[in-house]
Design a protein around this motif. Structure first.
Motif, PDB file in Angstrom:
ATOM      1  N   GLU A 196       0.837  -1.209   0.000  1.00 56.62           N
ATOM      2  CA  GLU A 196       0.000   0.000   0.000  1.00 56.62           C
ATOM      3  C   GLU A 196       0.870   1.257   0.000  1.00 56.62           C
ATOM      4  O   GLU A 196       0.610   2.228   0.734  1.00 56.62           O
ATOM      5  CB  GLU A 196      -0.957  -0.010   1.190  1.00 56.62           C
ATOM      6  N   GLY A 197       1.894   1.217  -0.833  1.00 57.34           N
ATOM      7  CA  GLY A 197       2.739   2.388  -1.012  1.00 57.34           C
ATOM      8  C   GLY A 197       2.113   3.292  -2.056  1.00 57.34           C
ATOM      9  O   GLY A 197       2.360   3.131  -3.257  1.00 57.34           O
ATOM     10  N   ASN A 198       1.316   4.227  -1.595  1.00 55.32           N
ATOM     11  CA  ASN A 198       0.514   5.062  -2.503  1.00 55.32           C
ATOM     12  C   ASN A 198       0.808   6.548  -2.314  1.00 55.32           C
ATOM     13  O   ASN A 198       1.310   6.984  -1.279  1.00 55.32           O
ATOM     14  CB  ASN A 198      -0.980   4.820  -2.260  1.00 55.32           C
ATOM     15  N   PHE A 199       0.458   7.307  -3.342  1.00 51.96           N
ATOM     16  CA  PHE A 199       0.554   8.766  -3.293  1.00 51.96           C
ATOM     17  C   PHE A 199      -0.691   9.352  -3.961  1.00 51.96           C
ATOM     18  O   PHE A 199      -1.460   8.632  -4.607  1.00 51.96           O
ATOM     19  CB  PHE A 199       1.824   9.238  -4.016  1.00 51.96           C
ATOM     20  N   ILE A 200      -0.895  10.639  -3.810  1.00 58.84           N
ATOM     21  CA  ILE A 200      -2.014  11.332  -4.442  1.00 58.84           C
ATOM     22  C   ILE A 200      -1.493  12.021  -5.702  1.00 58.84           C
ATOM     23  O   ILE A 200      -0.570  12.835  -5.637  1.00 58.84           O
ATOM     24  CB  ILE A 200      -2.648  12.369  -3.495  1.00 58.84           C
ATOM     25  N   ASP A 201      -2.112  11.687  -6.858  1.00 55.31           N
ATOM     26  CA  ASP A 201      -1.628  12.261  -8.122  1.00 55.31           C
ATOM     27  C   ASP A 201      -2.254  13.631  -8.372  1.00 55.31           C
ATOM     28  O   ASP A 201      -3.019  14.157  -7.539  1.00 55.31           O
ATOM     29  CB  ASP A 201      -1.876  11.288  -9.277  1.00 55.31           C
ATOM     30  N   LYS A 202      -1.957  14.204  -9.515  1.00 59.21           N
ATOM     31  CA  LYS A 202      -2.418  15.571  -9.815  1.00 59.21           C
ATOM     32  C   LYS A 202      -3.933  15.666  -9.966  1.00 59.21           C
ATOM     33  O   LYS A 202      -4.512  16.758  -9.892  1.00 59.21           O
ATOM     34  CB  LYS A 202      -1.739  16.090 -11.077  1.00 59.21           C
ATOM     35  N   ASP A 203      -4.604  14.522 -10.178  1.00 59.14           N
ATOM     36  CA  ASP A 203      -6.070  14.505 -10.272  1.00 59.14           C
ATOM     37  C   ASP A 203      -6.715  14.138  -8.936  1.00 59.14           C
ATOM     38  O   ASP A 203      -7.884  13.773  -8.885  1.00 59.14           O
ATOM     39  CB  ASP A 203      -6.510  13.511 -11.345  1.00 59.14           C
ATOM     40  N   ASN A 204      -5.884  14.168  -7.874  1.00 51.27           N
ATOM     41  CA  ASN A 204      -6.350  13.867  -6.519  1.00 51.27           C
ATOM     42  C   ASN A 204      -6.796  12.413  -6.355  1.00 51.27           C
ATOM     43  O   ASN A 204      -7.676  12.104  -5.553  1.00 51.27           O
ATOM     44  CB  ASN A 204      -7.485  14.818  -6.108  1.00 51.27           C
ATOM     45  N   LYS A 205      -6.157  11.514  -7.125  1.00 51.82           N
ATOM     46  CA  LYS A 205      -6.457  10.088  -7.032  1.00 51.82           C
ATOM     47  C   LYS A 205      -5.278   9.355  -6.397  1.00 51.82           C
ATOM     48  O   LYS A 205      -4.120   9.737  -6.571  1.00 51.82           O
ATOM     49  CB  LYS A 205      -6.741   9.510  -8.414  1.00 51.82           C
ATOM     50  N   LYS A 206      -5.605   8.304  -5.664  1.00 46.92           N
ATOM     51  CA  LYS A 206      -4.574   7.507  -5.010  1.00 46.92           C
ATOM     52  C   LYS A 206      -3.986   6.510  -6.008  1.00 46.92           C
ATOM     53  O   LYS A 206      -4.713   5.758  -6.662  1.00 46.92           O
ATOM     54  CB  LYS A 206      -5.167   6.758  -3.816  1.00 46.92           C
ATOM     55  N   LYS A 207      -2.648   6.493  -6.107  1.00 44.30           N
ATOM     56  CA  LYS A 207      -1.971   5.584  -7.042  1.00 44.30           C
ATOM     57  C   LYS A 207      -0.727   4.982  -6.389  1.00 44.30           C
ATOM     58  O   LYS A 207      -0.117   5.615  -5.516  1.00 44.30           O
ATOM     59  CB  LYS A 207      -1.569   6.328  -8.317  1.00 44.30           C
ATOM     60  N   PRO A 208      -0.331   3.779  -6.826  1.00 42.58           N
ATOM     61  CA  PRO A 208       0.876   3.163  -6.258  1.00 42.58           C
ATOM     62  C   PRO A 208       2.145   3.727  -6.905  1.00 42.58           C
ATOM     63  O   PRO A 208       2.133   4.167  -8.056  1.00 42.58           O
ATOM     64  CB  PRO A 208       0.699   1.682  -6.609  1.00 42.58           C
ATOM     65  N   TYR A 209       3.241   3.696  -6.146  1.00 43.38           N
ATOM     66  CA  TYR A 209       4.525   4.100  -6.702  1.00 43.38           C
ATOM     67  C   TYR A 209       4.957   3.132  -7.807  1.00 43.38           C
ATOM     68  O   TYR A 209       4.657   1.935  -7.764  1.00 43.38           O
ATOM     69  CB  TYR A 209       5.627   4.059  -5.635  1.00 43.38           C
ATOM     70  N   TYR A 210       5.685   3.652  -8.761  1.00 40.88           N
ATOM     71  CA  TYR A 210       6.413   2.817  -9.720  1.00 40.88           C
ATOM     72  C   TYR A 210       7.877   2.831  -9.281  1.00 40.88           C
ATOM     73  O   TYR A 210       8.472   3.900  -9.163  1.00 40.88           O
ATOM     74  CB  TYR A 210       6.244   3.345 -11.144  1.00 40.88           C
ATOM     75  N   MET A 211       8.420   1.640  -9.069  1.00 40.31           N
ATOM     76  CA  MET A 211       9.695   1.546  -8.369  1.00 40.31           C
ATOM     77  C   MET A 211      10.800   0.900  -9.208  1.00 40.31           C
ATOM     78  O   MET A 211      10.549   0.204 -10.195  1.00 40.31           O
ATOM     79  CB  MET A 211       9.524   0.730  -7.073  1.00 40.31           C
ATOM     80  N   GLY A 212      12.017   1.124  -8.760  1.00 42.28           N
ATOM     81  CA  GLY A 212      13.189   0.404  -9.256  1.00 42.28           C
ATOM     82  C   GLY A 212      14.089   0.114  -8.072  1.00 42.28           C
ATOM     83  O   GLY A 212      14.006   0.802  -7.041  1.00 42.28           O
ATOM     84  N   CYS A 213      14.915  -0.911  -8.169  1.00 42.10           N
ATOM     85  CA  CYS A 213      15.892  -1.157  -7.104  1.00 42.10           C
ATOM     86  C   CYS A 213      17.242  -1.468  -7.730  1.00 42.10           C
ATOM     87  O   CYS A 213      17.322  -2.010  -8.848  1.00 42.10           O
ATOM     88  CB  CYS A 213      15.445  -2.256  -6.149  1.00 42.10           C
ATOM     89  N   TYR A 214      18.314  -1.132  -6.978  1.00 45.80           N
ATOM     90  CA  TYR A 214      19.649  -1.113  -7.571  1.00 45.80           C
ATOM     91  C   TYR A 214      20.669  -1.526  -6.512  1.00 45.80           C
ATOM     92  O   TYR A 214      20.835  -0.838  -5.503  1.00 45.80           O
ATOM     93  CB  TYR A 214      19.969   0.303  -8.071  1.00 45.80           C
ATOM     94  N   GLY A 215      21.333  -2.649  -6.737  1.00 43.96           N
ATOM     95  CA  GLY A 215      22.281  -3.150  -5.742  1.00 43.96           C
ATOM     96  C   GLY A 215      23.701  -3.227  -6.277  1.00 43.96           C
ATOM     97  O   GLY A 215      23.922  -3.487  -7.465  1.00 43.96           O
ATOM     98  N   ILE A 216      24.662  -2.997  -5.394  1.00 51.06           N
ATOM     99  CA  ILE A 216      26.082  -3.207  -5.698  1.00 51.06           C
ATOM    100  C   ILE A 216      26.710  -3.935  -4.513  1.00 51.06           C
ATOM    101  O   ILE A 216      26.562  -3.495  -3.359  1.00 51.06           O
ATOM    102  CB  ILE A 216      26.835  -1.879  -5.932  1.00 51.06           C
ATOM    103  N   GLY A 217      27.400  -5.036  -4.783  1.00 50.22           N
ATOM    104  CA  GLY A 217      28.096  -5.787  -3.740  1.00 50.22           C
ATOM    105  C   GLY A 217      29.451  -5.161  -3.465  1.00 50.22           C
ATOM    106  O   GLY A 217      30.428  -5.460  -4.155  1.00 50.22           O
ATOM    107  N   ILE A 218      29.518  -4.310  -2.454  1.00 50.11           N
ATOM    108  CA  ILE A 218      30.750  -3.570  -2.163  1.00 50.11           C
ATOM    109  C   ILE A 218      31.880  -4.519  -1.770  1.00 50.11           C
ATOM    110  O   ILE A 218      32.978  -4.475  -2.336  1.00 50.11           O
ATOM    111  CB  ILE A 218      30.520  -2.539  -1.037  1.00 50.11           C
ATOM    112  N   SER A 219      31.628  -5.367  -0.792  1.00 49.55           N
ATOM    113  CA  SER A 219      32.698  -6.272  -0.339  1.00 49.55           C
ATOM    114  C   SER A 219      33.056  -7.280  -1.421  1.00 49.55           C
ATOM    115  O   SER A 219      34.223  -7.673  -1.552  1.00 49.55           O
ATOM    116  CB  SER A 219      32.279  -6.989   0.957  1.00 49.55           C
TER     117      SER A 219
END
Length: 566
Positions: A395-418
């Motif tokens: 339920e990761g949502n935000f209010i858009d410009k039309d005042n409607k509830k919408k979910p985030y569009y996501m990306g994830c990015y990993g780097i193995g430092i060690s």
């Protein structure tokens, strides 16, 4: 000033306190040691148990320097650094159906964080409540934990490890892909900074999910991943992910192999593919033709289970034949086992399937002209476009410009430092010891006086050189210890991977700067050509060592130039 410089140098030298045994290591000793053993022996890390690492001063120096590169490039991309708790509650993992994961270290209702999609989404939701607050990319550089069953290679596969993980949040797919692309550009800068052979490969998203992902590999024979790269357009991919053009149109292989599986209804699945090629179950399942029984069974168990089911149903159980597109008329195909009875009316055949992995010599599916070349790689990073895979269940949502509830569009990015540190140590080491790229070396320059008793001029020069180098943010060690000989000081510096050794006390007015090779870039060549005579700059190459002889007053300039190429 003399006292303060000595204090600084003594502090830097103290980093080598754990590496004193290195003075007794011969070339034969170095060759026999694995990279993990060498890092332990030289005082970079200690391993109390398999998969666990203590970072000692030298290793911590390398770790901090890699972190600084990663941090700098993320900050340039306007990413925001955070640090999340290492402990996460099962309730949010249940929402994404990831709690039942054998790789998690679990402590009752909690787990040690292996990744942070759940936590970061839960964290930002109260704050990213409006479309006006996005795009947002948060990242952290911290320890991660994984119940790794086959910990190996010290830093390559651990149960506890350092990782950079970042997460992007956007208002829609178009915006999310823009963030995804910008993060891939950030990764290119990071791996270019490290000056290592790297490739970005089309990849399988695996358990993380998402529709688009890239693996970032350091090319090395120690790698477990098989990668193919087109020699024409440069397109690159993991063999498990990459399609290719195999053979000639209309020409079929002489002989096929077969593998047997069961469907969920215990029907027999026979998969035919060219003998000598590797079947890709990923490609088979992507065809979505049959629902596979995921229970692992060997060939005899599969056949017996089908025969039993077939007998109970009067020989009317369906047999599915999945046939690769290189298998056709004229191809010798294995017969079904003798105890498999079948009715042709209950045999379903799917043909012309592309279900084998790419391999060297295949034609590129992207440009249609080049051929594929095999290489081994160690995966050190992964970038994923996730869409709403995590935001919807959490339920990761935000209010858009039309005042409607919408979910985030996501990306994830990993780097193995060690893991990056382990790979660099492994692929750059030689029979003299470690060889760190100057940008991550814990000590970049060792100053060593050849004479036991220093004259006043040498003392003054060393103090001045240390100050000049520190003003250039160069990490310098003035090894003025009188407890070991010049030869042992020089050997210690080289074996722990210090890029440059400045040898004082050779001849009046000059110093020798030793390296184990540098790139000799175009910038280097121009400066050498213009200033070489004035600086008294002479290069002598001998065996694996290059000596740069230069006038004392220009030593800091030459050191700065050399470090840029190392």
């Amino acid at each position: 000033m003399r006292q303060s410089i000595k204090q600084i140098c003594r502090h830097v030298s103290s980093k080598t306190i754990f590496s004193q045994p290195s003075n007794n290591l011969s070339r034969k000793d170095i060759e026999k040691l694995t990279t993990s053993e060498l890092l332990c022996k030289l005082g970079f890390i200690a391993q109390p148990n398999a998969g666990l690492v203590h970072w000692l001063p030298l290793g911590k120096g390398v770790l901090d320097n890699v972190n600084n590169i990663v941090r700098k490039r993320h900050n340039e991309n306007k990413c925001v650094e955070v640090e999340l708790s290492s402990i996460s509650h099962s309730s949010i993992w249940d929402k994404t159906n990831r709690w039942n994961n054998n790789e998690l270290f679990k402590i009752g209702e909690y787990c040690l964080a292996a990744t942070a999609e759940e936590e970061i989404t839960t964290l930002v939701t109260p704050y990213l409540n409006s479309y006006k607050k996005m795009p947002f990319i948060g990242y952290q550089i911290t320890r991660k934990y994984r119940n790794e069953k086959r910990s190996r290679g010290g830093l390559l596969r651990g149960r506890e490890f350092y990782m950079k993980d970042a997460y992007s949040f956007d208002i829609g797919e178009t915006e999310a892909l823009k963030s995804f692309n910008s993060m891939n550009e950030t990764y290119e800068k990071i791996f270019n900074d490290l000056r290592l052979p790297w490739v970005k490969a089309n990849a399988d998203s695996g358990d993380i999910g998402g529709d688009l992902s890239y693996e970032w590999h350091i090319v090395s024979e120690i790698g477990e991943d098989d990668i193919v790269k087109c020699n024409n357009c440069g397109s690159c991919g993991n063999v498990e992910r990459s399609h290719s053009i195999k053979g000639e149109d209309g020409k079929f292989v002489e002989e096929s192999d077969v593998k047997y599986f069961l469907s969920k209804e215990n029907e027999l699945i026979c998969i035919y593919f060219p003998k000598g090629r590797k079947l890709s179950m990923k490609f088979v399942k992507e065809e979505d033709l049959v629902d596979f029984n995921e229970q692992l069974m060997n060939k005899d168990e599969i056949i017996n289970k089908f025969v039993e089911n077939n007998e109970q149903n009067d020989g009317l159980v369906t047999i599915f034949r999945l046939i690769d597109k290189q298998v056709g008329p004229g191809t010798k195909m294995p017969d079904l086992p003798d105890n498999v009875k079948f009715n042709k009316n209950h045999m379903i055949t799917f043909q012309e399937l592309d279900i084998t992995e790419s391999q060297e010599g295949d034609h590129c599916d992207s440009c249609k002209e080049g051929t594929l070349v095999n290489m081994k790689g160690v995966e050190v990073g992964h970038t994923f476009y996730l869409g709403t895979k995590y935001s919807k269940p959490l339920e990761g949502n935000f209010i858009d410009k039309d005042n409607k509830k919408k979910p985030y569009y996501m990306g994830c990015y990993g780097i193995g430092i060690s893991r990056i540190i382990g790979v660099i140590a492994d692929i750059l080491r030689d029979n003299n010891g470690l060889r760190w790229p100057s940008i991550i070396a814990p000590i970049q320059v060792s100053i060593i006086n050849k004479n036991t008793k220093k004259n006043d001029d040498d003392v003054k020069f060393e103090d001045t050189l240390v100050k000049e180098l520190q003003n250039k943010n160069i990490r310098v060690e003035n090894d003025d210890s009188d407890k070991i000989s010049f030869g042992k000081k020089l050997n210690k510096s080289k074996i722990i991977g210090v890029p440059l050794q400045v040898i004082v006390g050779v001849n009046e007015g000059i110093v020798e700067i030793e390296t184990r090779g540098c790139l000799f870039s175009e910038e280097f060549r121009k400066i050498k050509e213009i200033e070489g005579d004035k600086w008294g700059w002479e290069i002598i190459s001998k065996s694996n060592v290059e000596k740069h002889i230069v006038k004392k007053e220009y030593a800091s300039k030459v050191i700065e130039i050399l470090l840029k190429d190392m």
